[in-house]
Scaffold this motif. Structure first.
Motif, mmCIF file in Angstrom:
data_model
loop_
_atom_site.group_PDB
_atom_site.id
_atom_site.type_symbol
_atom_site.label_atom_id
_atom_site.label_comp_id
_atom_site.label_asym_id
_atom_site.label_seq_id
_atom_site.Cartn_x
_atom_site.Cartn_y
_atom_site.Cartn_z
ATOM 1 N N VAL A 140 70.841 33.768 -2.051
ATOM 2 C CA VAL A 140 69.902 33.860 -0.890
ATOM 3 C C VAL A 140 68.838 34.812 -1.264
ATOM 4 O O VAL A 140 69.401 36.095 -1.584
ATOM 5 C CB VAL A 140 70.598 34.304 0.316
ATOM 6 C CG1 VAL A 140 69.556 34.394 1.632
ATOM 7 C CG2 VAL A 140 71.385 33.078 0.817
ATOM 8 N N ASN B 143 66.981 26.675 -8.508
ATOM 9 C CA ASN B 143 65.449 26.275 -8.469
ATOM 10 C C ASN B 143 65.215 25.523 -9.806
ATOM 11 O O ASN B 143 64.374 24.503 -9.643
ATOM 12 C CB ASN B 143 64.828 27.597 -8.598
ATOM 13 C CG ASN B 143 64.745 28.389 -7.325
ATOM 14 O OD1 ASN B 143 65.068 27.773 -6.223
ATOM 15 N ND2 ASN B 143 64.216 29.771 -7.654
ATOM 16 N N LEU C 235 73.953 29.347 4.066
ATOM 17 C CA LEU C 235 72.561 28.852 3.931
ATOM 18 C C LEU C 235 72.481 28.121 2.507
ATOM 19 O O LEU C 235 71.567 27.456 2.577
ATOM 20 C CB LEU C 235 71.746 30.270 3.966
ATOM 21 C CG LEU C 235 70.225 29.875 3.855
ATOM 22 C CD1 LEU C 235 69.737 29.365 5.028
ATOM 23 C CD2 LEU C 235 69.377 31.328 3.860
ATOM 24 N N VAL C 236 73.058 28.644 1.551
ATOM 25 C CA VAL C 236 73.027 28.044 0.282
ATOM 26 C C VAL C 236 73.451 26.431 0.409
ATOM 27 O O VAL C 236 72.771 25.610 -0.143
ATOM 28 C CB VAL C 236 73.914 28.748 -0.744
ATOM 29 C CG1 VAL C 236 73.921 27.840 -2.152
ATOM 30 C CG2 VAL C 236 73.079 29.952 -1.287
ATOM 31 N N GLU D 30 70.048 19.615 1.271
ATOM 32 C CA GLU D 30 68.919 19.022 1.632
ATOM 33 C C GLU D 30 68.010 18.718 0.249
ATOM 34 O O GLU D 30 67.127 17.869 0.128
ATOM 35 C CB GLU D 30 68.017 20.049 2.457
ATOM 36 C CG GLU D 30 68.390 20.133 3.866
ATOM 37 C CD GLU D 30 67.848 21.458 4.642
ATOM 38 O OE1 GLU D 30 66.898 22.176 3.854
ATOM 39 O OE2 GLU D 30 67.764 21.581 5.683
ATOM 40 N N THR D 31 68.198 19.079 -0.565
ATOM 41 C CA THR D 31 67.525 19.073 -1.892
ATOM 42 C C THR D 31 67.684 17.651 -2.582
ATOM 43 O O THR D 31 66.785 17.139 -3.155
ATOM 44 C CB THR D 31 67.749 20.026 -3.078
ATOM 45 O OG1 THR D 31 69.235 20.066 -3.627
ATOM 46 C CG2 THR D 31 67.378 21.567 -2.504
ATOM 47 N N GLU E 78 73.750 24.612 2.979
ATOM 48 C CA GLU E 78 72.620 23.629 3.668
ATOM 49 C C GLU E 78 71.290 23.394 2.740
ATOM 50 O O GLU E 78 71.091 22.266 2.915
ATOM 51 C CB GLU E 78 72.289 24.355 4.899
ATOM 52 C CG GLU E 78 71.426 23.837 5.812
ATOM 53 C CD GLU E 78 70.689 24.346 7.128
ATOM 54 O OE1 GLU E 78 70.033 24.179 7.669
ATOM 55 O OE2 GLU E 78 71.507 25.502 7.359
ATOM 56 N N HIS E 79 70.678 24.427 2.146
ATOM 57 C CA HIS E 79 69.755 24.254 1.257
ATOM 58 C C HIS E 79 69.937 23.138 0.026
ATOM 59 O O HIS E 79 69.180 22.258 -0.111
ATOM 60 C CB HIS E 79 69.553 25.451 0.630
ATOM 61 C CG HIS E 79 68.263 25.372 -0.480
ATOM 62 N ND1 HIS E 79 67.100 24.830 -0.281
ATOM 63 C CD2 HIS E 79 68.444 25.770 -1.703
ATOM 64 C CE1 HIS E 79 66.354 24.899 -1.461
ATOM 65 N NE2 HIS E 79 67.282 25.246 -2.315
ATOM 66 N N VAL F 270 65.473 32.733 2.248
ATOM 67 C CA VAL F 270 65.352 31.587 1.666
ATOM 68 C C VAL F 270 66.593 31.270 0.583
ATOM 69 O O VAL F 270 66.633 32.261 -0.221
ATOM 70 C CB VAL F 270 64.144 31.423 1.175
ATOM 71 C CG1 VAL F 270 63.840 30.010 0.568
ATOM 72 C CG2 VAL F 270 63.045 31.821 2.163
ATOM 73 N N ALA F 271 67.159 30.138 0.712
ATOM 74 C CA ALA F 271 68.222 29.940 -0.409
ATOM 75 C C ALA F 271 67.495 29.586 -1.751
ATOM 76 O O ALA F 271 66.555 29.033 -1.531
ATOM 77 C CB ALA F 271 69.341 28.887 0.149
ATOM 78 N N GLY F 272 67.790 30.150 -2.805
ATOM 79 C CA GLY F 272 67.318 29.903 -4.127
ATOM 80 C C GLY F 272 68.185 30.275 -5.414
ATOM 81 O O GLY F 272 69.439 29.935 -5.252
ATOM 82 N N ASN G 180 58.618 26.111 -4.727
ATOM 83 C CA ASN G 180 58.569 24.621 -4.432
ATOM 84 C C ASN G 180 57.682 23.924 -5.417
ATOM 85 O O ASN G 180 56.594 23.737 -5.397
ATOM 86 C CB ASN G 180 57.481 24.517 -3.088
ATOM 87 C CG ASN G 180 57.323 23.275 -2.487
ATOM 88 O OD1 ASN G 180 57.960 22.283 -2.821
ATOM 89 N ND2 ASN G 180 56.220 23.199 -1.450
#
Length: 298
Positions: A13, A34, A60-61, A67-68, A63-64, A27-29, A288
């Motif tokens: 995160v 990435n 959070l990780v 979604e990807t 969930e992120h 923000v998760a990353g 992004n």
């Protein structure tokens, strides 16, 4: 073997704190995560092998990543902790980092159809996971897979320059493709030209070393020579994820070609596409990366 890229490394995160802001934004990353997202958007089969804890950052990780759309193999974290990075964003959009770090995967499974294994960043520095990742790189290379890494130097997790340099040279000896930024090399080898430092890494074992130069583009060195490209001029929103996007495009090319590009023409073509992908990311907020369709429009 197939055309899959397997990415091994941390998902974390980022607490993004912009200059002048009164609070940070979570923000998760994480660089490997990435890179995996970047590959997925380029329509490359990709698996992310990573670990996180059962804690709020870990939620959070999870969930992120869900979604990807990236295929994720979550392995057990022995400490049951998730890494958190505090990213300070300056007026120019550049980021500096501090970390509450943990990287201790209990196992590192690799899908059978993997053509390229990628790692780097915190995963090759933070113990005990770093030693496990290095062993994996050596084993996968012996098995005939192409192995790649991105140094993505983070002095906050290892401020001892000599120790960090030794880690990077050991890693260079275990991979076929190695990427670094000019800032990475400037910290590791203060006062030395980036190309000279890249040649030292090349001498340690990889077939290809690529160095990104931010807004000035990138260059590559091989035993036979090298290539250099300029970066497209864009309006920069921030640089978060630009290096990871470049690496994703590089890995996509390596997987497509069945190994590192050979010869000045091929190197120039690959570097130009990678620089274009990174430039697109710089026009967007946060990590992004572009899709394959985005790149085809250029």
């Amino acid at each position: 073997m197939g055309t899959r890229v397997t990415v091994v490394g941390e998902a974390l995160v980022d607490l993004l704190w912009r200059s002048g802001a009164r609070e940070a934004h979570a923000v998760a990353g994480g660089s490997p995560a990435n890179v995996a997202v970047g590959l997925h958007r380029l329509e490359r089969p990709v698996t992310l092998v990573t670990a996180w804890g059962e804690d709020p950052p870990g939620a959070l990780v999870r969930e992120h990543l869900a979604e990807t759309g990236v295929e994720v193999r979550r392995v057990r974290a022995e400490s049951d902790r998730t890494t958190v990075a505090l990213a300070y964003l300056g007026e120019d959009g550049a980021a500096t980092y501090d970390f509450v770090a943990a990287w201790d995967p209990a196992e590192l499974p690799v899908p059978e159809d993997t053509a390229v294994l990628h790692t780097g960043s915190l995963a090759v520095v933070i113990e005990p996971g770093a030693s496990r990742v290095l062993d994996l790189c050596r084993a996968q290379r012996r098995a005939g897979r192409t192995v790649a890494a991105d140094l993505n130097v983070r002095p906050a997790v290892q401020p001892d320059r000599d120790a960090y340099r030794a880690v990077c040279l050991r890693l260079a000896g275990a991979v076929d493709v190695l990427k670094a930024s000019d800032e990475d090399l400037g910290w590791l080898w203060p006062g030395r030209p980036a190309e000279e430092a890249a040649r030292e890494l090349l001498a340690a074992g990889p077939a290809l070393v690529v160095v990104t130069l931010g807004g000035d583009g990138a260059f590559a060195v091989t035993a036979e020579g090298g290539a250099r490209v300029t970066a497209p001029e864009v309006e920069v929103v921030d640089t978060v994820g630009a290096g990871d996007t470049f690496q994703a495009a590089l890995l996509d090319a390596v997987a497509e070609r069945g190994g590192p590009p050979v010869g000045r023409e091929a190197l120039t073509e690959v570097l130009a596409r990678c620089a274009a992908a990174a430039a697109i990311t710089c026009t967007r907020r946060g990590a992004n990366p572009p899709t394959r369709a985005d790149l085809m429009l250029l």
